[in-house]
Design a protein around this motif. Structure first.
Motif: not given
Length: 223
Positions: A122-124, A44-46, A160-163
């Motif tokens: 997050d789109e990226t 599911v996306d945004g 908010a990063g990879g974790w």
């Protein structure tokens, strides 16, 4: 005659090759469903999170907790109910370190910010971050914890990063959701068999979606 036969043989070979490479009629694309995700579950996306929760009128907080307003530009505000024990995930603000902010399915009903989470797309990275409404911190997977607390979910990060990133999956037939950590590739599980302070804690530890332990119901808590 030999020329006609040769043409027919070539045509037959071409048709056979085409049949071998053609997709099966009605096959479902697998691009957004890795091997660990069983059939019926889709990423599911945004836009889809807002659409699905908006179209499913039954998925509203079944309690008298505070209603939180959100505009179309803001994150989706959700409460998460474990399918396994029927309880809502809460941020444990009163727990002492190193368990302060652990996320645990322990509330009988949605009662307010403690059971609320903002899902930020997050789109990226094409992933979600979960921000606890109780302390305004992002939920992280504690990969460096050991023992029964390893990979526990804890609202403790200012950014908010990879974790703190997750893939979100939805099963339309079941009306259930699943979360997969991008940090370790594992699915979030409600630890129904735990006892003590970590009973019902949410932990990213399942290699695949196996059933109710990894499944949640999402409730729209925005007004």
């Amino acid at each position: 005659m030999r020329r006609i036969t040769s043409v027919l043989v070539s045509l037959s070979a071409l048709l056979a090759a085409s049949a071998m490479t053609a997709p099966v009629a009605g096959a479902v694309p697998q691009a957004d469903r890795p091997a660990a995700v069983p059939g019926g579950w889709e990423a599911v996306d945004g836009a889809e999170l807002a659409r699905i929760t908006g179209e499913t009128g039954a998925l509203r907080a079944p309690a008298t907790g505070e209603r939180l307003s959100a505009s179309a530009e803001e994150p989706e505000l959700m409460a998460l109910q474990s399918v396994r024990n029927g309880l809502f995930a809460a941020t444990e603000l009163n727990y002492g370190p190193p368990s302060t902010g652990v996320v645990r399915a322990r509330s009988a009903a949605y009662g307010g910010a403690w059971e609320g989470f903002a899902f930020e797309w997050d789109e990226t990275t094409e992933t979600y971050a979960m921000r606890s409404l109780a302390n305004n911190l992002y939920v992280a997977v504690e990969k460096n914890y050991t023992g029964s607390a390893k990979n526990v979910l804890r609202a403790r990060s200012a950014g908010a990063g990879g974790w703190e990133r997750f893939h979100v999956y939805y099963n339309e037939e079941l009306g259930h959701w699943a979360l997969q950590s991008t940090l370790n590739g594992l699915f979030v599980t409600m630890e129904n068999g735990y006892t003590g302070s970590l009973q019902y804690v949410l932990r990213a530890r399942s290699a695949e979606i196996t059933g109710a332990w990894e499944e949640f119901v999402f409730y729209d808590i925005a007004s």
